[in-house]
Design a protein around this motif. Structure first.
Motif, PDB file in Angstrom:
ATOM      1  N   VAL A   1      -2.630  -8.214  -7.945  1.00 32.72           N
ATOM      2  CA  VAL A   1      -3.251  -8.688  -9.182  1.00 32.72           C
ATOM      3  C   VAL A   1      -3.617 -10.155  -9.108  1.00 32.72           C
ATOM      4  O   VAL A   1      -4.338 -10.667  -9.965  1.00 32.72           O
ATOM      5  CB  VAL A   1      -2.364  -8.407 -10.422  1.00 32.72           C
ATOM      6  CG1 VAL A   1      -2.273  -6.911 -10.673  1.00 32.72           C
ATOM      7  CG2 VAL A   1      -1.000  -9.027 -10.291  1.00 32.72           C
TER       8      VAL A   1
ATOM      9  N   GLU B   1       0.828  -1.205   0.000  1.00 27.98           N
ATOM     10  CA  GLU B   1       0.000   0.000   0.000  1.00 27.98           C
ATOM     11  C   GLU B   1       0.866   1.260   0.000  1.00 27.98           C
ATOM     12  O   GLU B   1       0.587   2.219  -0.727  1.00 27.98           O
ATOM     13  CB  GLU B   1      -0.920   0.001   1.227  1.00 27.98           C
ATOM     14  CG  GLU B   1      -1.934   1.110   1.210  1.00 27.98           C
ATOM     15  CD  GLU B   1      -2.884   1.035   2.392  1.00 27.98           C
ATOM     16  OE1 GLU B   1      -3.341   2.109   2.823  1.00 27.98           O
ATOM     17  OE2 GLU B   1      -3.163  -0.074   2.875  1.00 27.98           O
TER      18      GLU B   1
ATOM     19  N   PHE C   1       2.017  -8.989  -6.737  1.00 28.49           N
ATOM     20  CA  PHE C   1       1.867  -7.540  -6.765  1.00 28.49           C
ATOM     21  C   PHE C   1       2.325  -7.017  -8.111  1.00 28.49           C
ATOM     22  O   PHE C   1       3.276  -7.536  -8.709  1.00 28.49           O
ATOM     23  CB  PHE C   1       2.729  -6.878  -5.684  1.00 28.49           C
ATOM     24  CG  PHE C   1       2.340  -7.232  -4.287  1.00 28.49           C
ATOM     25  CD1 PHE C   1       1.193  -6.699  -3.712  1.00 28.49           C
ATOM     26  CD2 PHE C   1       3.126  -8.082  -3.527  1.00 28.49           C
ATOM     27  CE1 PHE C   1       0.841  -7.013  -2.409  1.00 28.49           C
ATOM     28  CE2 PHE C   1       2.778  -8.407  -2.226  1.00 28.49           C
ATOM     29  CZ  PHE C   1       1.631  -7.870  -1.668  1.00 28.49           C
ATOM     30  N   GLU C   2       1.647  -5.958  -8.588  1.00 29.27           N
ATOM     31  CA  GLU C   2       2.053  -5.233  -9.787  1.00 29.27           C
ATOM     32  C   GLU C   2       2.532  -3.865  -9.313  1.00 29.27           C
ATOM     33  O   GLU C   2       1.820  -3.172  -8.590  1.00 29.27           O
ATOM     34  CB  GLU C   2       0.862  -5.075 -10.723  1.00 29.27           C
ATOM     35  CG  GLU C   2       1.133  -4.183 -11.919  1.00 29.27           C
ATOM     36  CD  GLU C   2      -0.140  -3.893 -12.679  1.00 29.27           C
ATOM     37  OE1 GLU C   2      -0.276  -4.393 -13.804  1.00 29.27           O
ATOM     38  OE2 GLU C   2      -1.001  -3.167 -12.123  1.00 29.27           O
TER      39      GLU C   2
ATOM     40  N   ARG D   1       2.163   1.811  -3.368  1.00 31.19           N
ATOM     41  CA  ARG D   1       1.083   1.853  -4.361  1.00 31.19           C
ATOM     42  C   ARG D   1       1.148   0.678  -5.335  1.00 31.19           C
ATOM     43  O   ARG D   1       0.893   0.824  -6.540  1.00 31.19           O
ATOM     44  CB  ARG D   1       1.077   3.178  -5.112  1.00 31.19           C
ATOM     45  CG  ARG D   1       0.802   4.359  -4.205  1.00 31.19           C
ATOM     46  CD  ARG D   1       0.647   5.633  -4.986  1.00 31.19           C
ATOM     47  NE  ARG D   1       0.409   6.733  -4.073  1.00 31.19           N
ATOM     48  CZ  ARG D   1       0.996   7.903  -4.171  1.00 31.19           C
ATOM     49  NH1 ARG D   1       1.831   8.138  -5.146  1.00 31.19           N
ATOM     50  NH2 ARG D   1       0.736   8.853  -3.301  1.00 31.19           N
TER      51      ARG D   1
ATOM     52  N   ASN E   1      -0.310  -2.797  -6.727  1.00 33.55           N
ATOM     53  CA  ASN E   1      -1.630  -3.414  -6.841  1.00 33.55           C
ATOM     54  C   ASN E   1      -1.522  -4.919  -6.650  1.00 33.55           C
ATOM     55  O   ASN E   1      -0.590  -5.551  -7.170  1.00 33.55           O
ATOM     56  CB  ASN E   1      -2.241  -3.140  -8.225  1.00 33.55           C
ATOM     57  CG  ASN E   1      -2.479  -1.682  -8.452  1.00 33.55           C
ATOM     58  OD1 ASN E   1      -2.968  -0.978  -7.577  1.00 33.55           O
ATOM     59  ND2 ASN E   1      -2.119  -1.200  -9.632  1.00 33.55           N
TER      60      ASN E   1
END
Length: 171
Positions: free
Chosen positions: A123, A116, A132-133, A119, A121
């Motif tokens: 996926v 978080e 995570f992306e 930032r 994402n």
């Protein structure tokens, strides 16, 4: 006799080429034949009629070597233009990474908290892992990966750097 060693600098080169079979092999072959290394390489079609591609190459070397690389790239027939983003002033660099992290309990919660902050994402998720992306500068991605190593890093896939000169004019 001592030979002066020059510091190797990182350079991001945009090479605008005709989109034809074998051009990437010609360019990478030129690097190989002369003993130059490629740190990152991305290629994408950039014209509506699919005739032109942009090849972004990240390499390192002292200034005379970078000048030689540029000159040799410009001599290749399907190359339209070579732009050294590093020397052109303001430019933007970004990279995409997929990072798989396995973990349960506190490590899982911590991985989500850090994602978080960066930032990133989510996926893909299972009860024991995340993918995570993350997009951003190579340094940002390196920092995220370093933190995930402590929490259960499993695998990393990176796109390579894409760069563009800032401002309203095209490269």
């Amino acid at each position: 006799m001592k030979i002066a060693q020059q510091a190797a600098e990182r350079h991001v080169l945009n090479v605008i080429v005709d989109n034809e079979p074998g051009i990437l092999a010609k360019i990478t072959g030129m690097f190989t034949a002369r003993g130059y290394n490629i740190d990152s390489l991305t290629v994408a079609d950039i014209s509506e009629d699919h005739a032109i591609s942009r090849i972004t190459i990240v390499t390192r070397g002292p200034e005379p070597v970078i000048d030689q690389i540029r000159a040799q790239l410009e001599r290749l027939v399907p190359v339209h233009k070579v732009i050294d983003l590093t020397e052109s002033g303001g430019h933007v660099e970004r990279e995409l990474a997929l990072i798989k992290v396995a973990g349960k309990g506190d490590n899982r919660v911590e991985a989500l908290r850090i994602a978080e902050l960066f930032r990133a994402n989510v996926v893909d998720t299972t009860t024991s892992s995340f993918v995570f992306e993350l997009t951003g500068s190579p340094e940002k991605i390196d920092s995220f990966i370093a933190l995930m190593r402590e929490l259960g890093l499993v695998e990393v896939g990176r796109s390579g750097i894409v760069g563009m000169v800032r401002g309203p004019e095209p490269n």
